[in-house]
Design an enzyme around this catalytic site. Structure first.
Site, PDB file in Angstrom:
ATOM      1  CE1 TYR A 147      11.834  22.977  12.543  1.00  0.00           C
ATOM      2  CE2 TYR A 147      11.274  20.724  13.157  1.00  0.00           C
ATOM      3  CZ  TYR A 147      11.478  22.048  13.508  1.00  0.00           C
ATOM      4  OH  TYR A 147      11.354  22.456  14.814  1.00  0.00           O
ATOM      5  CG  ASP A 168      13.994  26.210  11.012  1.00  0.00           C
ATOM      6  OD1 ASP A 168      15.173  26.546  11.270  1.00  0.00           O
ATOM      7  OD2 ASP A 168      13.082  26.208  11.857  1.00  0.00           O
ATOM      8  CG  HIS A 211      10.907  30.675  11.535  1.00  0.00           C
ATOM      9  ND1 HIS A 211      12.205  30.350  11.193  1.00  0.00           N
ATOM     10  CD2 HIS A 211      10.657  30.005  12.691  1.00  0.00           C
ATOM     11  CE1 HIS A 211      12.711  29.528  12.086  1.00  0.00           C
ATOM     12  NE2 HIS A 211      11.798  29.301  13.011  1.00  0.00           N
TER      13      HIS A 211
END
Length: 967
Positions: free
Chosen positions: A113, A154, A255
């Site tokens: 992330y 991500d 998302h």
């Protein structure tokens, strides 16, 4: 079943609050049934992670919680083994990003992330780039393991224009900046496969839609969630999908879950990314330079190169093989040039975004290269103005020049394997001859002494001397690049400022420090000149946010202390600052108590890190240049083969044989090797406490002669004669010209007085026993033979304890072995028979004594680095402080130490005994090997030392390995 299931599904899902969206997550897990899931933005602490619900859904879990907006987790239907909870390295400024790495289903899964980095430009974006650099380094390590790896999560990066529905909308967004897109491309270029883009090379695939109504239905989204696969997994990539409908569920994340499928068997070929063809036109290079490039390694453009640094020495010199350059007073800068533009980075990989004049000029050259040079601001008279360079971002008044002195990579070739001369040829071929801002730093093939005098007249900072045949070693301080300063300069940490009574200035002086070996800040004095009112005002504005009540120095200094040069107090009061600023000063000298004299402030430095600020002491020029010359000799192929080398004996063991002298008379004559030897005073106790007689000594040497003679054959011998035993006075005898029997072999030599002398040479049993009959208790042969007197057969490291325990000697021997093992060098240990140990390294008579000594020096320096508390390289006994001397200087012509199997004139009648490395461990004692048990031991072990006379090491190869490991 093989590595994984027939059809395996791995997913990534930025859940954006796991507890608030738990029902949606559990619903999706049930419907999609992924095998592995990487979750991002948990937004919960570790204790709040819903592990029980996850387990009930049929998943194991590993997670790293975070109270606010971070946190990652990996779920798997199989067992999970956690590998890492963060990337290697550290960044204290921000802690926004997350990385979690596990092993499951036989695959390494890295969950990523990385926040968006907005606002751009700004510190969060700079942090994002730094974190990505750490990811780039770790990804290289993962690929080296050879394991199948997936990096999923991500990334908050849109790699291409296909990854957004409206590129123009995101031009100023951190997600779409060229720097971070290039970082992602660099990651892919390491050999990773971007799974989504590979399956959908021209299609707009999105994984994120903002909260605007119907955005996901209109596909007004972005691709921020990525899967990067190693090649073995990429071959099995069979499908991928974004579960866009989940985005429409009530209260869902912005998302959508995205997943890839892997089959059991390969279904794809050549999935590794390929660059679009588009051959760049090579600058005009001669055929010779084209051939030179072919000698270099074909590589992708590297990143994060830190420059090679020069060693400071105390005086100029003049030696062949060196070239000279001006030492520019500026900022060292590595330039990365590509068709899309050029970026400049400091020695610590911080980007120089302020020097737009230089980056624009380099960009116009369209060079696909990595350059090393110095950014300099010039005065009207052509001299460097460091203050103007420091303030250039604000004033932009000075003329900037980028002096380029090296090229490290060019058109797909790493040039680090080429010498400086070769790199310069390429540099001069591809750089412009005339340019207002980009210039090649000229090299001078001249006398270093003359060039230094010219530098002084020109008021330059100093000169740089470089070996013309040197190689570039990134991030190391090399002895093949030397700097000699005309003016003494030093980086310092600013720890505060003082203000004298009655002054109207903003401050009177700055208090300065440097870091010591223990990481504490040492006060080295003050600087009160080099400022004007404007520069003081500017500094005070910087100081405002750094003031503190805590003194940053290890010991609080008396900042108003009188001195020889200022005998009265000035009423100076200190204001302490947090030690976060680095300045540069010029000074005349350092006083005996470690304080600066006649210091002048030159400016702040933003291109260096605090940990680099140590006092840079000048090293002796002569010592450095001699060592460099010897290292280059070592790197050459051996030029002196030893045709007459004694072939090493096979592992011999002693056999039972009758004693030479068995009678009780005081004198006996024996025929040995056809020669009559007379042995006298046979009952004389040479070791009175042990009741060991002269007769016992003769018998010992006669018995061990078969194993001992190969190490004496053809070697000059130094006779250490003990006529009355170990407690009597002894003396050395080297010349046997008048005393040796006619059958003895000798080596003539002329001493320093011009007198003709003769050394005794080892030959046979008769020679050995004749020496013993002279009272030579110990045998001391040269390291080389008469046939090759300048080329020793072995190198010796002598562990010579002072106030050390023998356990510490053993520890030093073990560390030495570990170091030798690391560079592929065999070592053969033996006890000295006295207090220490000797470690022999076979050379095969291929190297000189100088080369042998230098090699031993390299090894013992490394031993000393690992064992600094009780070892030393100090030769003078009074200066050793009781530490063990790591003696490498024995490796010189004419030097001798007690030979293998030699008795020693020490209590206990000890023997210098070869050992196996298994025996070198705590519990070993010197008295384990004596005249009483040595023969029986050798009947069992045989000659453990035969490898010493075997094939010598390849010094050039070993040195290259050592330079890589020990630099």
């Amino acid at each position: 079943m093989g590595l994984f299931l027939a059809l395996m599904k791995i997913a990534s899902y930025n859940i954006n609050g796991v507890n608030g969206r738990l029902e949606n997550l559990l619903r999706w897990l049930k419907e999609a049934a992924p095998d592995v899931v990487c979750l991002q933005e948990l937004k919960c602490e570790d204790k709040s992670f819903p592990v029980s619900k996850i387990n009930q859904a049929g998943y194991h879990a590993v997670w790293q919680g975070e109270k606010s907006w971070n946190g990652v987790a990996i779920l798997s239907k199989n067992e999970i083994r956690e590998l890492r909870r963060d990337l290697p390295g550290k960044d204290d400024e921000f802690t926004h990003s997350r990385y979690l790495e596990v092993f499951t289903f036989g695959i390494v899964i890295g969950c990523i992330y990385l926040p968006n980095g907005n606002p751009y430009p700004g510190p969060k974006f700079e942090y994002k780039k730094r974190w990505f650099s750490r990811l780039l380094e770790h990804s290289k390590t993962l690929r080296v393991t050879g394991l199948p790896v997936i990096l999923a999560g991500d990334y908050n990066v849109m790699p291409t224009e296909l990854d957004t529905y409206k590129p123009e909308k995101y031009r100023d967004n951190a997600l779409f900046q060229r720097e971070i897109r290039e970082d992602f491309a660099t990651l892919v270029d390491q050999g990773w496969t971007d799974a989504i883009r590979t399956l959908y090379p021209e299609k707009r695939i999105y994984t994120f839609w903002d909260y605007l109504r119907k955005a996901y239905e209109r596909d007004a989204g972005l691709r921020l969630d990525h899967f990067l696969l190693t090649a073995d997994l990429a071959e099995k990539l069979s499908g991928a999908r974004v579960d866009k409908e989940v985005r429409g569920w009530k209260g869902s994340s912005d998302h959508a879950p995205v997943w890839i499928e892997l089959s059991e068997k390969p279904v794809r070929k050549n999935t590794a990314p390929t660059k679009k063809s588009g051959v760049k036109k090579m600058p005009a290079l001669t055929n010779g330079l084209h051939e030179l490039l072919k000698q270099a390694d074909k590589t992708q453009m590297p990143t994060g190169i830190k420059p090679m640094k020069a060693t400071l020495v105390n005086e100029p010199f003049n030696q062949p093989g060196w070239i000279y350059e001006v030492k520019w007073d500026g900022y060292r800068a590595i330039a990365y040039g590509e068709q899309s533009g050029t970026r400049l980075f400091s020695r610590n990989n911080l980007e120089f975004s302020q020097f737009t004049t230089i980056t624009a000029a380099l960009g116009e050259l369209k060079l696909n290269a990595i350059l090393d040079g110095e950014i300099v601001a010039l005065k009207d008279d052509g001299s460097a103005d460091f203050g103007a360079l420091q303030n250039w971002k604000n004033t932009q008044r000075a003329e900037l020049i980028y002096y380029v002195f090296d090229i490290l990579w060019f058109e797909g070739y790493s040039l680090l394997s080429l010498t400086l001369n070769q790199r310069r040829k390429i540099l001069e071929a591809v750089m412009p001859t005339e340019h207002p801002n980009i210039k090649i730093s000229q090299t001078y093939h001249t006398s270093g002494l003359d060039f230094f005098e010219a530098a002084k007249k020109m008021k330059l900072e100093g000169i740089i001397a470089k070996r013309a045949d040197s190689f570039y070693s990134s991030d190391s301080r090399s002895m093949e690049w030397l700097k000699i300063k005309v003016k003494r300069r030093q980086e310092v940490v600013i720890g505060g400022y003082t203000k004298n009574e009655g002054t109207e200035k903003y401050f009177s002086a700055l208090t300065l420090g440097v870091y010591g070996p223990k990481g504490t800040l040492h006060y080295i004095g003050k600087v009160g000149t080099g400022f004007n009112q404007q520069s003081q005002k500017e500094l005070m504005s910087v100081f405002e946010n750094l003031t503190t009540t805590i003194c940053p120095f290890e010991t609080e200094p008396d900042v108003d202390e009188p001195s020889q040069f200022r005998p009265r107090r000035m009423g100076a009061k200190p204001t302490w600052l947090k030690p976060e600023l680095i300045g540069e000063i010029e000074f005349a000298e350092l006083t005996s108590d470690g304080k600066l004299r006649q210091a002048s402030f030159k400016g702040l430095r933003t291109d260096k890190s605090l940990k680099e600020v140590i006092f840079e002491h000048e090293k002796d020029t002569g010592s450095i240049t001699r060592e460099v010359a010897l290292e280059h000799e070592l790197a050459k192929q051996p030029g002196k083969p030893s045709a007459k080398s004694t072939q090493p004996p096979r592992r011999k063991t002693l056999k039972d044989k009758a004693l030479l002298l068995t009678g009780s008379s005081e004198t006996e004559e024996k025929k040995v090797d056809g020669h009559i030897l007379k042995f006298t005073h046979l009952s004389k106790l040479y070791w009175p406490e042990e009741k060991v007689s002269k007769r016992d000594m003769f018998n010992y040497y006669d018995q061990v002669a078969p194993l001992m003679l190969p190490y004496l054959l053809d070697r000059p011998l130094s006779l250490n004669r003990f006529l009355g035993g170990i407690h009597a006075a002894s003396f050395y005898q080297k010349n046997v010209k008048e005393t040796a029997p006619s059958w003895a072999h000798t080596m003539p030599h002329t001493n320093e007085k011009g007198e003709e002398k003769s050394y005794l040479l080892g030959k046979d049993r008769a020679t050995l026993l004749w020496m013993a009959s002279l009272g030579c208790i110990e045998m001391n042969p040269w390291f080389s033979r008469a046939a090759e007197p300048d080329y020793p057969d072995y190198c010796v490291i002598d562990l010579d304890p002072d106030k050390n325990t023998f356990e510490q000697v053993i520890k030093a021997a073990q560390v030495t072995k570990s170091i030798l093992d690391s560079i592929g060098v065999p070592g053969f240990p033996k006890t000295s028979g006295s207090t220490g140990m000797h470690i022999y390294i076979p050379l095969g008579a291929n190297y000189t004594y100088e080369q042998s000594q230098l090699f031993a020096n390299i090894i013992v320096r490394q031993v000393n680095r690992e064992l600094p508390k009780f070892t030393t390289l100090e030769r003078t006994i009074s200066k050793r402080g009781g530490k063990m001397y790591l003696d490498f200087l024995q490796n010189r012509p004419g030097a001798t130490i007690a030979g293998v199997y030699s008795l020693r004139p020490k209590p206990g009648a000890t023997v210098s005994m070869p050992l196996s490395w298994d025996e070198v461990k705590p519990g070993l004692k010197m008295r384990d090997f004596t005249i009483f048990n040595a023969v029986d031991r050798l009947k069992e072990t045989g000659d453990l030392f035969s490898g010493v006379l075997g094939k010598g090491i390849d010094m050039a190869q070993v040195l290259a390995t050592a330079q890589h490991l020990f630099s």
